[in-house]
Design an enzyme around this catalytic site. Structure first.
Site, mmCIF file in Angstrom:
data_model
loop_
_atom_site.group_PDB
_atom_site.id
_atom_site.type_symbol
_atom_site.label_atom_id
_atom_site.label_comp_id
_atom_site.label_asym_id
_atom_site.label_seq_id
_atom_site.Cartn_x
_atom_site.Cartn_y
_atom_site.Cartn_z
ATOM 1 N N GLY A 19 57.544 -36.623 16.480
ATOM 2 C CA GLY A 19 56.141 -36.902 16.167
ATOM 3 C C GLY A 19 55.143 -36.313 17.143
ATOM 4 N N ASN A 21 53.555 -33.623 16.776
ATOM 5 C CA ASN A 21 52.417 -33.128 15.971
ATOM 6 C C ASN A 21 51.560 -34.281 15.448
ATOM 7 O OD1 ASN A 21 52.382 -30.032 15.600
ATOM 8 N ND2 ASN A 21 54.547 -30.595 15.499
ATOM 9 N N MET A 97 61.535 -34.119 7.096
ATOM 10 C CA MET A 97 62.689 -33.270 6.794
ATOM 11 C C MET A 97 63.182 -33.416 5.360
ATOM 12 S SD MET A 97 62.850 -31.702 9.576
ATOM 13 C CE MET A 97 64.417 -30.861 9.654
ATOM 14 N N ILE A 100 59.357 -32.131 -0.862
ATOM 15 C CA ILE A 100 58.455 -33.004 -1.622
ATOM 16 C C ILE A 100 58.761 -32.817 -3.115
ATOM 17 C CG2 ILE A 100 56.007 -33.413 -2.180
ATOM 18 C CD1 ILE A 100 56.705 -34.282 0.667
ATOM 19 N N HIS A 116 55.155 -25.137 9.995
ATOM 20 C CA HIS A 116 56.523 -24.630 10.126
ATOM 21 C C HIS A 116 56.603 -23.715 11.353
ATOM 22 C CE1 HIS A 116 60.522 -23.613 8.753
ATOM 23 N NE2 HIS A 116 60.242 -22.362 9.072
#
Ligand code: GRF
Length: 205
Positions: A19, A21, A97, A100, A116
């Protein structure tokens, strides 16, 4: 005349791991660089460190274990109903990970963003930093893109390149990539929000 869309955007961060980011987004909000509020953290890993961060930052969380559901559709429907409770407008993937599925894509069409750690379309999928390092490329970087049904295939919003030094190891490369991510992601999200605002303003009579 403005349409009053310069308010804080309500976002949800999706993460499965450390986490960093998520933290960079929270920090950018605190310093006023990103005009947004993190309404919800969605996490599919009960032991992920991002959950500790969310607790410290008092971000509400929706935690789930995919294996306890019959299908992706089932857990994504539950995620959608959580997101609706918080009036979430944009989904920000930060080390989530999982691909969607159609349920979320339909509900948040063009409003799901991912980061990414490579210059897409090179090195999609897992361990992009390791893939780039082992391939011996001399330049790699970071990509922010809209999410579609593919694996790291959606339209690119922003990229930042990084030259790999001769004495870089996979670890030093990863550190440099993360440093770029923590600046690029909040900046890109903010500029995307500003463009949406300008577009709305332009069409207003
Ligand atoms: C980042 O490298 C991001 O680009 C990728 O997953 C990693 C997440 O790292 N999608 P963190 O959990 O934000 O530290």
């Amino acid at each position: 005349m403005l349409q009053g869309d310069n308010r804080m955007k309500k976002i949800a961060v999706f993460a499965s791991g450390s986490g960093s980011n998520y933290q960079a987004i929270i920090d950018a909000i605190k310093t006023g660089k990103l005009k947004a509020s993190v309404e919800l953290l969605v996490c599919d890993q009960p032991k992920a460190y991002v959950l500790d961060r969310a607790k410290s930052e008092q971000t509400p969380t929706f935690q789930f274990e995919p294996k306890t559901y019959g299908s992706k559709e089932e857990f994504e429907k539950e995620i959608v109903s959580e997101l609706r409770k918080y009036d979430v407008e944009f989904l920000i993937l930060a080390g989530y990970m999982r691909l969607i599925g159609p349920t979320l894509l339909k509900e948040f069409s063009n409003r799901i963003i991912n980061i990414h750690p490579s210059l897409l379309p090179s090195f999609p999928g897992k361990n992009a930093i390791g893939q780039a390092f082992q391939a011996g490329v001399k330049v790699t970087g970071v990509t922010v893109h809209f999410v579609d049904e593919g694996m790291d295939t959606g339209p690119i919003i922003a990229q930042q390149a990084l030259v790999i030094d001769q004495d870089d190891t996979e670890e030093t490369l990863a550190e440099k990539i993360h440093e770029i991510e923590h600046e690029l992601y909040p900046e890109t999200i903010q500029s995307l929000f500003e463009q949406l605002f300008v577009k709305k303003e332009e069409v207003t009579p």
